[in-house]
Scaffold this active site. Structure first.
Site, PDB file in Angstrom:
ATOM      1  N   ARG A  36      28.627  35.436  31.547  1.00  0.00           N
ATOM      2  CA  ARG A  36      28.111  35.704  30.207  1.00  0.00           C
ATOM      3  C   ARG A  36      27.739  34.396  29.511  1.00  0.00           C
ATOM      4  O   ARG A  36      28.531  33.474  29.437  1.00  0.00           O
ATOM      5  CB  ARG A  36      29.156  36.463  29.380  1.00  0.00           C
ATOM      6  CG  ARG A  36      29.312  37.914  29.798  1.00  0.00           C
ATOM      7  CD  ARG A  36      30.439  38.589  29.059  1.00  0.00           C
ATOM      8  NE  ARG A  36      31.749  38.105  29.491  1.00  0.00           N
ATOM      9  CZ  ARG A  36      32.906  38.570  29.007  1.00  0.00           C
ATOM     10  NH1 ARG A  36      32.902  39.510  28.075  1.00  0.00           N
ATOM     11  NH2 ARG A  36      34.050  38.095  29.449  1.00  0.00           N
ATOM     12  N   GLU A  77      39.497  31.277  30.418  1.00  0.00           N
ATOM     13  CA  GLU A  77      39.292  31.910  31.719  1.00  0.00           C
ATOM     14  C   GLU A  77      39.511  30.879  32.827  1.00  0.00           C
ATOM     15  O   GLU A  77      39.048  29.753  32.739  1.00  0.00           O
ATOM     16  CB  GLU A  77      37.886  32.507  31.805  1.00  0.00           C
ATOM     17  CG  GLU A  77      37.691  33.662  30.850  1.00  0.00           C
ATOM     18  CD  GLU A  77      36.275  34.198  30.861  1.00  0.00           C
ATOM     19  OE1 GLU A  77      35.644  34.164  31.924  1.00  0.00           O
ATOM     20  OE2 GLU A  77      35.812  34.656  29.797  1.00  0.00           O
ATOM     21  N   LYS A 130      31.821  28.404  33.934  1.00  0.00           N
ATOM     22  CA  LYS A 130      32.786  27.347  34.194  1.00  0.00           C
ATOM     23  C   LYS A 130      33.455  27.656  35.522  1.00  0.00           C
ATOM     24  O   LYS A 130      33.342  28.769  36.042  1.00  0.00           O
ATOM     25  CB  LYS A 130      33.821  27.266  33.069  1.00  0.00           C
ATOM     26  CG  LYS A 130      34.634  28.533  32.894  1.00  0.00           C
ATOM     27  CD  LYS A 130      35.674  28.408  31.800  1.00  0.00           C
ATOM     28  CE  LYS A 130      36.884  27.635  32.265  1.00  0.00           C
ATOM     29  NZ  LYS A 130      38.003  27.672  31.308  1.00  0.00           N
ATOM     30  N   CYS A 152      33.310  33.604  24.706  1.00  0.00           N
ATOM     31  CA  CYS A 152      33.961  33.248  23.431  1.00  0.00           C
ATOM     32  C   CYS A 152      33.136  32.316  22.556  1.00  0.00           C
ATOM     33  O   CYS A 152      32.775  32.678  21.435  1.00  0.00           O
ATOM     34  CB  CYS A 152      35.330  32.625  23.706  1.00  0.00           C
ATOM     35  SG  CYS A 152      36.527  33.809  24.367  1.00  0.00           S
ATOM     36  N   LEU A 158      43.179  32.120  25.083  1.00  0.00           N
ATOM     37  CA  LEU A 158      43.156  32.027  26.543  1.00  0.00           C
ATOM     38  C   LEU A 158      41.861  31.378  27.014  1.00  0.00           C
ATOM     39  O   LEU A 158      40.795  31.587  26.442  1.00  0.00           O
ATOM     40  CB  LEU A 158      43.275  33.419  27.169  1.00  0.00           C
ATOM     41  CG  LEU A 158      44.424  34.313  26.702  1.00  0.00           C
ATOM     42  CD1 LEU A 158      44.431  35.597  27.510  1.00  0.00           C
ATOM     43  CD2 LEU A 158      45.747  33.587  26.817  1.00  0.00           C
ATOM     44  N   LYS A 195      41.404  31.639  14.567  1.00  0.00           N
ATOM     45  CA  LYS A 195      40.758  31.815  15.870  1.00  0.00           C
ATOM     46  C   LYS A 195      39.312  31.339  15.826  1.00  0.00           C
ATOM     47  O   LYS A 195      38.864  30.562  16.681  1.00  0.00           O
ATOM     48  CB  LYS A 195      40.824  33.290  16.282  1.00  0.00           C
ATOM     49  CG  LYS A 195      40.031  33.630  17.550  1.00  0.00           C
ATOM     50  CD  LYS A 195      40.473  32.771  18.730  1.00  0.00           C
ATOM     51  CE  LYS A 195      39.543  32.911  19.925  1.00  0.00           C
ATOM     52  NZ  LYS A 195      39.885  34.001  20.796  1.00  0.00           N
ATOM     53  N   ASN A 239      37.726  27.844  17.811  1.00  0.00           N
ATOM     54  CA  ASN A 239      36.636  27.870  18.787  1.00  0.00           C
ATOM     55  C   ASN A 239      35.404  27.140  18.264  1.00  0.00           C
ATOM     56  O   ASN A 239      34.697  26.462  19.026  1.00  0.00           O
ATOM     57  CB  ASN A 239      36.291  29.303  19.152  1.00  0.00           C
ATOM     58  CG  ASN A 239      37.226  29.862  20.216  1.00  0.00           C
ATOM     59  OD1 ASN A 239      38.102  29.158  20.709  1.00  0.00           O
ATOM     60  ND2 ASN A 239      37.051  31.124  20.556  1.00  0.00           N
TER      61      ASN A 239
END
Length: 442
Positions: free
Chosen positions: A325, A153, A318, A258, A151, A202, A206
């Site tokens: 964070r 944000e 963003k 993330c 996901l 995952k 990233n």
């Protein structure tokens, strides 16, 4: 299907609401009683466009429930999804305390076959650990699966209901069939793999995206020196189907919950098996340095920042989120204060979250973008919110005492700023230094 989601952070809350939207009966569980009361009253503890309306609709339809009673919610479920936080430890490794605590409570509440999925981002091998813990607490049949989330944000609902792919890591055909059926209505590619590969997918995903960001920022820094335009360079690169256009926007680096956490965790995972992940270490270092390019440009334009007033537009890491964070604004504000400047800050939704982390008396908190710009020696755009990109820059220029505009996200074009008298400093593009005077510090 009866589904219980444990944890109502970004991942757990969005996932639970979206599963209810697909027609399932969903319990969302959290230990925080105040958060559960807020959710039951129709409120949302995070800023995510459309989530509040979807939550209320599904509560009214009887498909979505919020509770602190983990045992009761697990007892009724066929599928239990762990979506608790895995924050970074000082070493950079993922803190699995919340995962372990959830597993112990799940084990105590098990009353029949269930599939227990880990959606939290966890190091490779964590699902094996979950299996062992559950086996100690429950002797009946169950299956374990890794169900990593992807996901973003600000677009989390769309990413959940229209994902690029679904990754399911399991060694059980029964669990594979159940989870495939759950996600089949999403009409996307479903990859069934072993559990450890799903856990690694995952982190690898990233880390690769973070690498693209740091790479294009390095290219941007070179472009500034050779007088090339990084936006044109990125456009040309992105036309290559092997590269693609996404995550090639130069700026002041990535932040959020993330990328910083997952890159440092993957470095630690590699280190634990005696592998030195040199490339990813460089990605992290480049990202740390990139946010200070704003400070360098301020020095270039103004010289000393002692006594200067610097407007900052955007505090969230963003647009379309209130998450601060690891936001670049945190370190930029700290550095400005160290240098004797006064930051005037504004963000459409992240002011309260930022204040909780940086409630410094030297910060001026503003209620609008124009108020932040008023009487400022320089203006720095740190988050590319739409309202900033669409603002009347002539009014902004008139409100400022200085003329310096630092565009940390390349939100403005040369056409937008030319003729207004700005000294304009974008990222990886030629600066536009129209004749202007640096105001004296009063």
């Amino acid at each position: 299907m009866n589904i219980t989601v444990i944890g109502t952070g970004y991942v757990g809350l969005v996932s639970g609401v979206c599963y209810a939207e697909l027609g399932h009966q969903v319990y969302c569980v959290d230990k925080d009683a105040e958060k559960i009361e807020l959710l039951l009253s129709g409120g949302i503890p995070i800023y995510e466009p459309g989530l509040g309306e979807m939550s209320c609709t599904n509560m009214e339809a009887g498909r979505l429930r919020f509770t602190t009673d983990l045992s009761g919610a697990v007892a009724d479920a066929e599928l239990v999804i762990i979506a608790v936080g895995t924050p970074s430890l000082p070493s950079g490794e993922a803190d699995l305390r919340f995962v372990d605590a959830a597993v112990r409570e799940i084990g105590a509440a098990m009353n029949g076959y269930k599939v227990v999925c880990v959606k939290s981002t966890v190091p490779v091998g964590t699902n094996d650990r979950v299996r062992e813990l559950l086996s100690e607490l429950y002797e009946g049949p169950f299956d374990i699966a890794s169900l990593p989330e992807f996901l973003r944000e600000g677009t989390a609902i769309r990413d959940t209901l229209a994902p690029d792919r679904i990754i399911i890591g399991t060694d059980s055909q029964r669990a594979s069939k159940l989870l495939s059926g759950l996600h089949e209505p999403l009409n996307t590619r479903i990859l069934i793999t072993d559990i450890r590969s799903a856990e690694m997918i995952k982190y690898a995903s990233n880390a690769f995206l973070a690498t693209k960001i740091s790479f294009i920022n390095e290219i941007a820094n070179i472009c500034e020196k050779v007088k090339a335009d990084v936006t044109e360079v990125a456009k040309g690169m992105g036309l290559d189907t092997r590269i693609g256009p996404s995550f090639l926007g130069a700026g002041i680096g990535y932040g959020g919950s993330c990328f910083p956490k997952d890159t440092t965790a993957l470095i630690q995972i590699a280190g634990n098996v005696h592998y030195d992940f040199k490339l990813l270490k460089s990605v992290v270092e480049v990202n740390k340095e990139q946010r200070y390019s704003v400070i360098s440009k301020l020095h270039q334009a103004l010289g000393s920042l002692e006594g200067r007033t610097i407007a900052l537009w955007g505090l969230a890491f963003k647009p379309e989120t209130d998450d601060v964070r690891e936001a670049p604004a945190l370190e930029i504000v700290d550095r400005l204060i160290q240098l004797g400047a006064t930051p005037k800050v504004y963000d459409p939704v992240a002011m309260d979250n930022f204040r909780r982390l940086r409630n410094h008396p030297g910060i001026q908190w503003c209620s609008s973008a124009l108020e932040a710009a008023k009487d400022s020696d320089a203006l720095c755009l740190l988050t590319e919110w739409r309202q900033f990109k669409e603002i009347n820059l002539a009014e902004v220029k008139a409100a400022m005492s200085g003329t310096v505009l630092i565009d940390g996200r390349n939100a403005f074009s040369e056409q937008q700023v030319s003729g207004l008298g700005f000294g304009y400093y974008p990222v990886g593009r030629p600066s536009l230094q129209e004749p202007f005077e640096i105001p004296e510090v009063v």
